[in-house]
Design an enzyme around this catalytic site. Structure first.
Site, PDB file in Angstrom:
ATOM      1  CE  LYS A   1      48.774  12.323  75.630  1.00  0.00           C
ATOM      2  NZ  LYS A   1      48.789  10.969  75.311  1.00  0.00           N
TER       3      LYS A   1
ATOM      4  CB  SER B   1      45.433  10.366  71.206  1.00  0.00           C
ATOM      5  OG  SER B   1      46.124   9.910  72.442  1.00  0.00           O
TER       6      SER B   1
ATOM      7  CG  ASP C   1      44.908  10.548  75.411  1.00  0.00           C
ATOM      8  OD1 ASP C   1      44.518  10.405  74.270  1.00  0.00           O
ATOM      9  OD2 ASP C   1      46.038  10.307  75.872  1.00  0.00           O
TER      10      ASP C   1
ATOM     11  CG  HIS D   1      54.933  14.384  70.394  1.00  0.00           C
ATOM     12  ND1 HIS D   1      54.989  13.594  71.721  1.00  0.00           N
ATOM     13  CD2 HIS D   1      54.273  13.467  69.600  1.00  0.00           C
ATOM     14  CE1 HIS D   1      54.452  12.511  71.547  1.00  0.00           C
ATOM     15  NE2 HIS D   1      53.962  12.340  70.088  1.00  0.00           N
TER      16      HIS D   1
ATOM     17  NE  ARG E   1      41.599   6.132  69.117  1.00  0.00           N
ATOM     18  CZ  ARG E   1      42.788   6.680  69.143  1.00  0.00           C
ATOM     19  NH1 ARG E   1      42.894   7.626  69.935  1.00  0.00           N
ATOM     20  NH2 ARG E   1      43.281   6.671  68.140  1.00  0.00           N
TER      21      ARG E   1
END
Lengths: 422, 422
Positions: A188, A184, A162, A83, A169
Site C-alpha cells: 500500500k 501487505s 491485499d 508507517h 490469511r
C-alpha cells in the site's frame, strides 16, 4: 506449468521465479488459482519464506491488482511518508504529517482504521467535526498541492488484492509470515506514490511484534522490500510496553496531537516525532535540524498545516471535537510516583470505552478515550485525579475501563528504545 | 473455538485434541470449514505431522463421512486383506485373495483403479469377459459367503471424505505427508470390515516411495494406524526397481495370475505371494505352512476359488479375456543373458499400450499389456523373441511401447528385498 507445481517448489524451499509468482497472482485474480491453492502456498511460505527478490515480485503483482497513485515529481518538495506497526496511544502520524509539510516536504499519507486493540489514525481524525477520510485521487492531489499533506483512507483500487489475501490469511492462520506481513504493509505504501518512507516498528507487550528480534526481522524485510521497489526506506525500532504520550482513544488523541503540534506535547511523544522527522528529512536528501523542527512546532506553522489539511478534508474551522456523553475521573489509589502507564492495560481501557473494533464492520466511538492527567515522574497523593475517561457508551464501559486503568499503573520508570535500521 | 485457532496449533507443531479434529471434519463436511482452511491445515500437517493418536482420530472422522462395511464375525474364517502401495506388474491381489480363500480365510478386498503409471487391480479384472467390479454391500456379503473372497470397487459411501480430501491435496501439493497418505489408504481398509491386514509397501524407482527410508516411514505410520483402529496390521517392505513377474498391463497380468494360481507362475511373483500369504495367516492366528499354500496352488483349489469369484462377479465360465487388435513381437537386440526388466521402462511401455490413465476419468485398454517371454537368468540370442506387446490402440502405441521395452532391458540380476515391519 501447473499451480500445484509452484506450490510444490515453495514447499521444498526452492526459490520461485518471477513468472511463477506472476502465474499465481494472475490466476488468483482471474479465478484459475483457487483460494485453497493460495492458502496452501501461504502456509508453505510461512514455513519456507520468500527472499527479497521473490517478495518484490510478489508485492508488485499485488499492487498491479489495482491502480497506483502518483504525484508530479518536485525534488524541492520530496514525497515522504511514515508507517507505524501500531502502538498504544500512537498519534505520531497526526503530528508528523503536518510538521513535515511545514518543513517543506509533501506527505501523501494513506492510513488505516482500528482493529482489535490497535488504534486507527482514520478513526481518530473522524473525532474532528466535519473531517472526511474518503477522497478521490483527484481530490488527494489537490489537497496535497494546497497544504503539502493529507491523511486519508485507501481508495478502493489501491492494492485490492491485499484485502482479499489478508482475509484468506486471517482464516487460515497464515498471518505469521514476516514476508507476507511486509508485503501487505509495503504494497500500500509503494502504491501510494511516496518516494521516501520511515517505518516505526514497535516491539513489546503492546505491539504486533512482541520481541525485539521479531521487530528486527520484520523491519529488515520491509526496508529491503521498499528499497527494491523504488521507495527509499528506513526503519526505527521503538519499544512499546508503555503508552505513548498520555492519551489513548479517538478524540483524546487528537487533543494531545494538537498540543504537540503547538510545541506543548508530552516529552516522549515529541521526542519520537522529532526522531522520525529528522530521519525522514535526511533520507529524503533535505536534512532539517531538530532545532528547526522544534521551531516549526513552537511558531505555530505545524499547527497551521494541520488545520489547513483538516479544512481541506472537510472539517470546519476552528476545529472542534465530538463530545462524549459520559465521563469519569480516576483517582490515584495510593500515594506514589506516577510513571508512564503499561500499554496493555491502557489499550484494554481504550477498547472498553469504544475506541477499537472487534470486527472490521464494527463502529468505533469517536468520543472514546483515556487521558492521563499527570506527567510521568510526578509524585501524586492518594485521591488525586490521575485520569479522565470519556465515552458515549455509558457507565458499564466506564466501569470496565476503570479496572484496566488501575491495571496499567506502575512504579517502574519507562526505558524507551529507538534503534535505526537502514 | 475457531478453525484458524486449530490450524494455528498445528502450524506451531502442537498436538490436536480429538474434539479439535472432530470440529475440523464436522465443519468441512458441513461446509463451515472451507477448502482453503483444510488446504492450509494439510500444508501445516506436511510440515508438522500428526502423531498416531491424532491420525487415528483424523481417520475415524474421515470414515464417519460414509458407511462402514461389516461381515458376521466367524473366528474360524478370519477376515483378512492385503494392500500394496503399487508396483509395476503387481498382480499379487489376483493370486493372493483366492489363495487365502482356498486356505480357509475370507478376503473382502476393496481395490482401486490405475492412475498414471500405476496399474489398477480393477482395470485388470475387467479384461475378463463379463467381470463386474461394482456390487452393492448386500451382493458383496453374499459373494464373500459363497466363495470366501471378492475383489470389488469401493461403494460410493465408503469414506467419501477421502475422495474430496485427496482431490484437494492433489491441487495444493499436500500429498507428500506420510500421515495423510497413511490415512487415505488405511481409512478405506478400516472401513471395509477387514480384521487382519498385510501391507506390501514398495520402494525403489518404480514405486510411490523412492527410498527404503520413505517406505519404512509410511509402513510404520500405516501399521500404527491400523493397530490403533482395530485392524491387526503388518507390513512387508519389498523392492520395486524391477518388474514383478513377466507381465505388465491388463489382460496380460490376468493370464500370468491364472498361471500362478495354477502353480506355474514365475518364481519371484510366486515367492512374493507366498511370503504375504504366510505373514497374513500367522497374523490372523491361523498359521498355514508354505508347503500347504503351494499345495493349494498345485491342486487347483486356488484356481477354482478365483473362477468361482469371477463367476459370482458376473464373468462367464470358462474365463475368457478381451482380445487385442494389435500385437507385436520384440526381438532381443543382442545376444545376452536376460534379467528381470527395469520397472520404469516396463511401466512406460504398458502405459503407452493403454493400461494406465492420465486422468481419473480416462479409459484404459483392457487388452493392453507387455509379456516377456524369457525367464530371468536365461541366455538369449540376438533376434530371439523376448516380449509380446498387445494393445487395441494401433501401431503408434506399439512403436512407443517398443522403445520403452528396449529401455527396460538390463544385464544386472535383480536383488529383491522383503523386510517385515510389525
Amino acid at each position: 506449468v501447473q499451480t500445484q507445481d509452484i506450490i510444490h517448489k515453495k514447499r521444498l524451499g526452492e526459490k520461485l521465479t518471477d513468472s511463477e509468482i506472476g502465474f499465481i497472482w494472475d490466476g488468483y485474480l482471474r479465478g484459475t488459482v483457487s483460494e485453497a491453492q493460495l492458502a496452501a502456498l501461504a502456509m508453505a511460505i510461512v514455513f519456507q519464506d520468500l527472499d527479497t527478490d521473490e517478495l518484490t515480485t510478489w508485492t508488485s503483482c499485488m499492487i498491479d491488482s489495482g491502480q497506483r497513485l502518483s504525484y508530479a515529481d518536485n525534488p524541492s518538495l520530496p514525497l515522504v511518508d511514515k508507517h507505524s506497526t501500531g502502538g498504544v496511544g500512537d498519534k505520531v502520524s497526526l503530528v508528523l504529517a503536518p510538521l513535515m509539510s511545514a518543513a517543506g516536504f509533501r506527505v501523501p499519507m494513506i492510513s488505516g482504521r482500528s482493529l482489535g486493540y490497535t488504534g486507527g489514525t482514520l478513526d481518530k481524525l473522524e473525532a474532528i467535526n466535519g473531517f472526511s477520510v474518503s477522497h478521490t485521487p483527484a481530490e488527494l492531489t489537490r489537497i496535497l498541492s494546497e497544504c503539502g499533506c493529507f491523511i486519508a483512507a485507501a481508495t478502493d483500487d489501491l492494492v485490492p488484492a491485499d484485502k482479499r489475501l489478508y482475509a484468506l490469511r486471517d482464516v487460515t492462520s497464515t498471518i505469521a509470515s514476516p514476508a507476507l506481513i511486509a508485503s501487505s504493509i509495503m504494497s500500500k505504501k509503494i502504491a501510494s506514490g511516496v518516494k521516501h518512507l520511515v517505518l516505526d516498528v514497535k516491539f513489546g507487550k503492546g505491539a504486533f511484534c512482541e520481541t525485539y528480534e521479531a521487530a528486527l526481522t520484520l523491519a529488515r524485510r520491509m526496508v529491503g522490500l521498499g528499497n527494491a521497489s523504488g521507495v527509499r526506506t528506513i526503519a526505527c525500532l521503538t519499544s512499546m510496553d508503555r503508552l505513548i504520550g498520555l492519551t489513548a482513544g479517538n478524540a483524546a488523541e487528537v487533543r494531545e496531537s494538537l498540543d504537540t503540534l503547538g510545541g506543548e506535547g508530552p516529552a516522549d511523544l515529541t521526542d519520537l516525532v522529532l526522531n522520525l522527522a529528522e530521519g525522514l528529512a535526511e533520507l529524503a536528501g533535505k536534512p532539517v535540524s531538530r532545532a528547526e523542527f522544534i521551531r516549526l512546532l513552537k511558531n505555530g506553522d505545524a499547527l497551521t498545516s494541520f488545520a489547513t489539511m483538516c479544512a481541506l478534508q472537510g472539517a470546519s474551522l476552528p476545529l472542534t471535537l465530538k463530545a462524549p456523553t459520559d465521563t469519569r475521573e480516576i483517582l490515584a489509589p495510593r500515594s506514589a510516583k506516577f510513571e508512564a502507564p503499561l500499554a496493555e492495560g491502557v489499550a484494554r481501557a481504550a477498547f472498553a470505552l469504544g475506541s477499537g473494533r472487534s470486527l472490521p464492520e464494527d463502529d468505533t466511538d469517536p468520543t472514546a478515550g483515556v487521558t492521563f492527567l499527570v506527567a510521568p515522574g510526578t509524585y501524586v497523593h492518594e485521591g488525586t485525579p490521575i485520569a479522565l475517561l470519556e465515552t458515549s457508551r455509558g457507565a458499564n464501559a466506564l466501569d470496565e475501563a476503570e479496572r484496566y486503568v488501575y491495571a496499567s499503573l506502575t512504579d517502574v520508570p519507562a526505558a524507551r528504545v529507538a534503534d535505526w535500521i537502514r
